[in-house]
Scaffold this motif. Structure first.
Motif, mmCIF file in Angstrom:
data_model
loop_
_atom_site.group_PDB
_atom_site.id
_atom_site.type_symbol
_atom_site.label_atom_id
_atom_site.label_comp_id
_atom_site.label_asym_id
_atom_site.label_seq_id
_atom_site.Cartn_x
_atom_site.Cartn_y
_atom_site.Cartn_z
ATOM 1 N N UNK A 18 0.828 -1.209 0.000
ATOM 2 C CA UNK A 18 0.000 0.000 0.000
ATOM 3 C C UNK A 18 0.861 1.258 0.000
ATOM 4 N N UNK A 19 1.924 1.246 0.802
ATOM 5 C CA UNK A 19 2.809 2.405 0.863
ATOM 6 C C UNK A 19 3.501 2.620 -0.474
ATOM 7 N N UNK A 20 4.008 1.545 -1.070
ATOM 8 C CA UNK A 20 4.795 1.651 -2.305
ATOM 9 C C UNK A 20 3.932 1.965 -3.509
ATOM 10 N N UNK A 21 2.846 1.210 -3.686
ATOM 11 C CA UNK A 21 2.091 1.253 -4.942
ATOM 12 C C UNK A 21 0.887 2.188 -4.935
ATOM 13 N N UNK A 22 0.431 2.615 -3.741
ATOM 14 C CA UNK A 22 -0.763 3.462 -3.698
ATOM 15 C C UNK A 22 -0.538 4.831 -3.056
ATOM 16 N N UNK A 66 17.006 10.176 -9.662
ATOM 17 C CA UNK A 66 17.423 10.441 -8.284
ATOM 18 C C UNK A 66 16.209 10.597 -7.368
ATOM 19 N N UNK A 67 15.234 11.394 -7.786
ATOM 20 C CA UNK A 67 14.035 11.589 -6.971
ATOM 21 C C UNK A 67 13.260 10.293 -6.785
ATOM 22 N N UNK A 68 13.257 9.469 -7.829
ATOM 23 C CA UNK A 68 12.550 8.195 -7.726
ATOM 24 C C UNK A 68 13.228 7.286 -6.697
ATOM 25 N N UNK A 69 14.549 7.224 -6.747
ATOM 26 C CA UNK A 69 15.288 6.410 -5.774
ATOM 27 C C UNK A 69 15.079 6.960 -4.360
ATOM 28 N N UNK A 70 15.166 8.281 -4.217
ATOM 29 C CA UNK A 70 14.994 8.907 -2.909
ATOM 30 C C UNK A 70 13.605 8.618 -2.326
ATOM 31 N N UNK A 71 12.610 8.576 -3.202
ATOM 32 C CA UNK A 71 11.235 8.378 -2.755
ATOM 33 C C UNK A 71 10.990 6.960 -2.238
ATOM 34 N N UNK A 72 11.765 5.982 -2.761
ATOM 35 C CA UNK A 72 11.469 4.580 -2.448
ATOM 36 C C UNK A 72 12.607 3.860 -1.738
ATOM 37 N N UNK A 73 13.690 4.571 -1.403
ATOM 38 C CA UNK A 73 14.835 3.891 -0.792
ATOM 39 C C UNK A 73 14.484 3.329 0.582
ATOM 40 N N UNK A 74 13.665 4.040 1.349
ATOM 41 C CA UNK A 74 13.298 3.527 2.674
ATOM 42 C C UNK A 74 12.482 2.246 2.572
ATOM 43 N N UNK A 75 11.693 2.147 1.512
ATOM 44 C CA UNK A 75 10.907 0.926 1.308
ATOM 45 C C UNK A 75 11.844 -0.255 1.061
ATOM 46 N N UNK A 76 12.894 -0.034 0.256
ATOM 47 C CA UNK A 76 13.871 -1.096 0.003
ATOM 48 C C UNK A 76 14.586 -1.483 1.290
ATOM 49 N N UNK A 121 6.858 6.264 -12.557
ATOM 50 C CA UNK A 121 5.944 5.895 -11.472
ATOM 51 C C UNK A 121 4.718 5.167 -12.000
ATOM 52 N N UNK A 122 4.116 5.705 -13.059
ATOM 53 C CA UNK A 122 2.907 5.089 -13.636
ATOM 54 C C UNK A 122 3.201 3.680 -14.137
ATOM 55 N N UNK A 123 4.320 3.524 -14.830
ATOM 56 C CA UNK A 123 4.632 2.234 -15.456
ATOM 57 C C UNK A 123 5.156 1.227 -14.441
ATOM 58 N N UNK A 124 6.080 1.650 -13.600
ATOM 59 C CA UNK A 124 6.820 0.714 -12.754
ATOM 60 C C UNK A 124 6.178 0.524 -11.383
ATOM 61 N N UNK A 125 5.706 1.615 -10.762
ATOM 62 C CA UNK A 125 5.329 1.580 -9.346
ATOM 63 C C UNK A 125 3.835 1.455 -9.122
ATOM 64 N N UNK A 126 3.058 2.296 -9.763
ATOM 65 C CA UNK A 126 1.623 2.402 -9.485
ATOM 66 C C UNK A 126 0.926 1.060 -9.656
ATOM 67 N N UNK A 127 0.005 0.784 -8.732
ATOM 68 C CA UNK A 127 -0.742 -0.485 -8.791
ATOM 69 C C UNK A 127 -1.602 -0.575 -10.041
ATOM 70 N N UNK A 128 -1.913 0.573 -10.667
ATOM 71 C CA UNK A 128 -2.673 0.556 -11.923
ATOM 72 C C UNK A 128 -1.772 0.297 -13.121
ATOM 73 N N UNK A 129 -0.433 0.343 -12.908
ATOM 74 C CA UNK A 129 0.528 -0.023 -13.941
ATOM 75 C C UNK A 129 1.041 -1.427 -13.671
ATOM 76 N N UNK A 141 3.026 -2.222 -11.159
ATOM 77 C CA UNK A 141 3.003 -2.460 -9.714
ATOM 78 C C UNK A 141 4.072 -3.423 -9.246
ATOM 79 N N UNK A 142 5.314 -3.220 -9.719
ATOM 80 C CA UNK A 142 6.395 -4.156 -9.419
ATOM 81 C C UNK A 142 6.787 -4.087 -7.944
ATOM 82 N N UNK A 143 7.338 -5.196 -7.450
ATOM 83 C CA UNK A 143 7.832 -5.195 -6.074
ATOM 84 C C UNK A 143 9.054 -4.290 -5.985
ATOM 85 N N UNK A 144 9.400 -3.877 -4.771
ATOM 86 C CA UNK A 144 10.415 -2.849 -4.579
ATOM 87 C C UNK A 144 11.786 -3.288 -5.075
ATOM 88 N N UNK A 145 12.117 -4.553 -4.928
ATOM 89 C CA UNK A 145 13.427 -5.033 -5.371
ATOM 90 C C UNK A 145 13.552 -4.926 -6.897
#
Length: 474
Positions: free
Chosen positions: A50-54, A288-298, A418-426, A428-432
């Motif tokens: 939920x945190x990562x994809x939504x 860079x912003x994408x990595x910064x946004x999701x690094x804590x999730x990893x 974000x739309x293609x890789x992260x979003x659950x409507x795309x 929605x890949x796992x963080x790794x």
């Protein structure tokens, strides 16, 4: 004593001091390094998916939607109201973080955080509207340094409170809210500017004809324009009176400014050098912003916070320090950046890609931390070089314009990721797997600039050989 009194009464000291205090408390956010553990812990009880994809994707979308209108409104409103708006957005964001629950509430929180980041431009642009030109360098140095110092102190404080005092993440967020409230109060003491870069210039003619004053004269032999790669015939001083008569004249001052901004932007990007440096800026900043946004999730995926010690604050503090050190080191490097700059972009972008691949392939949290430190240091080094290369030939107004547009392009690219890789409507890949994609993204970026740099080096050698041959013939 007279000297001290004169210094204290100088008009630039008061607004710079207030802005620095505002910047310090705005950046003093000890809870930020622990956002993901807080959201997935007992306080909010959200899943990592939920945190990562939504939830996190909403920040990217809101930032993109708000950036361009806020950029224009910031200048039109003369900065101070937007700094106050940022304070309001900060407080709403952390009130939601503290007291709201559920996915929708956290999505609303991310929207307001998008407002925070979109209005950040006001903090850095404000000072140029209230002080004289000779104090620009000093004031800029103070305002930027104080935010880095505050971010480092906040990360260290957060880590100490979590590791030694066992303070809960909830109370860390309460401390952050108190700091942001102080920043909000400080913003009311800022003097209201009487001018701005574009809409409220004192010399209207200068706005509409393009400013001549150069923001940074690192090399006095460089031309002060963004047309060095264009044909000389296209660099005329302006249209003839007959041409001006044929062109439609905008009625309102605001429309005139917008038309002039579009012309300035077109002229700046007609320079091949600025175009390629801006291309790297947009591509790298998006990644860079994408990595910064999701690094804590990893990090939470590699070492779940509910069962492992969390050192996010310490890592962020070290990363900020390394980023500052590498940025400062650039000033002491003597290189022909016109020849070697794009090679540096390619090499260090490849190192960024290697850092991201390390974070994907390793299961060890310490290796992930090390990869992140290397990644952030390389990016901060390169963004400093890119800023210098873009700013050196531009007036402050044109630099601000290119800075805003480059960030807008970066956000568009980041939104696509974000739309293609992260979003659950795309997908929605796992963080790794996401970090495998980001490593591949930086590999492509590195390839573009390595190929371009090889082409520049070969072309330069061929040209030098040709010149040497002609001189021998003579």
């Amino acid at each position: 004593m007279d000297c001290c009194k004169e210094a204290i009464s100088s008009s630039w000291i008061y607004p710079t001091l207030i802005l620095c205090v505002n910047g310090f408390f705005s950046a003093m956010r000890p809870s930020e390094a622990f956002l993901t553990p807080y959201l997935t812990g007992p306080d909010k009880n959200l899943t990592i998916e939920e945190v990562t994809n939504q939830i996190f994707p909403v920040w990217t979308y809101s930032y993109l939607a708000l950036l361009f209108p806020v950029f224009l409104i910031t200048d039109y409103a003369r900065y101070k109201p937007i700094i106050i708006l940022q304070g309001v957005s900060f407080i709403i964001t952390w009130l939601l973080l503290l007291f709201a629950r559920g996915v929708v509430a956290m999505q609303v929180m991310e929207f307001f955080y998008g407002m925070v980041t979109a209005t950040e431009v006001a903090y850095y642009a404000y000072i140029y509207s209230v002080i004289s030109t000779e104090h620009y360098q000093k004031a800029t140095s103070y305002c930027r340094s104080i935010t880095l110092v505050a971010a480092t102190i906040a990360a260290v404080l957060g880590q100490l409170l979590v590791s030694l005092a066992h303070v809960s993440y909830f109370y860390l967020n309460a401390i952050t809210l108190a700091s942001l409230s102080l920043a909000f109060v400080c913003s009311f003491f800022l003097p209201m500017p009487q001018k701005s870069m574009f809409f409220h210039r004192k010399d209207a003619a200068e706005t509409l004809q393009g400013p001549d004053k150069v923001m940074a004269t690192f090399n006095p032999n460089e031309p002060c324009s963004c047309q060095e790669d264009r044909d000389p015939a296209s660099a005329d001083t302006g249209p003839t009176p007959e041409q001006q008569a044929d062109q439609p004249q905008p009625q309102s001052h605001a429309l005139k400014v917008l038309v002039q901004l579009s012309k300035d932007l077109r002229e700046c990007y007609s320079s091949r050098k600025l175009l390629y440096w801006s291309l790297w800026w947009a591509l790298a900043t998006a990644g860079f912003n994408q990595v910064l946004n999701y690094i804590q999730v990893l990090w939470d995926f590699r070492a779940p916070s509910h069962s492992s010690a969390v050192y996010n604050g310490a890592v962020e503090a070290i990363a900020t320090f390394l980023g500052s050190a590498t940025s400062m080191a650039v000033g002491y490097v003597k290189l022909n950046w016109d020849l070697s700059g794009e090679l540096a972009l390619g090499i260090f972008s490849a190192m960024d890609a290697g850092s991201l691949f390390l974070m994907y392939f390793t299961e060890n949290i310490w290796a992930c931390y090390a990869g992140y430190l290397a990644f952030k240091a390389c990016y901060m080094l390169l963004i400093t070089i890119a800023t210098f290369q873009i700013a050196v030939n531009l007036s402050m107004e044109r630099y601000a314009l290119m800075f805003g547009f480059n960030n807008f392009v970066a956000l568009v690219i980041q939104t696509i990721l974000t739309v293609v890789v992260v979003d659950s409507r795309g997908l929605g890949l796992d963080i790794s797997t996401q970090f495998l994609i980001y490593g591949s993204y930086f590999t492509v970026t590195a390839g573009i600039f390595l190929i371009r740099s090889i082409y520049i080096i070969i072309s330069t050698k061929c040209r030098n050989t040709s010149v040497a041959g002609e001189s021998i013939d003579h």
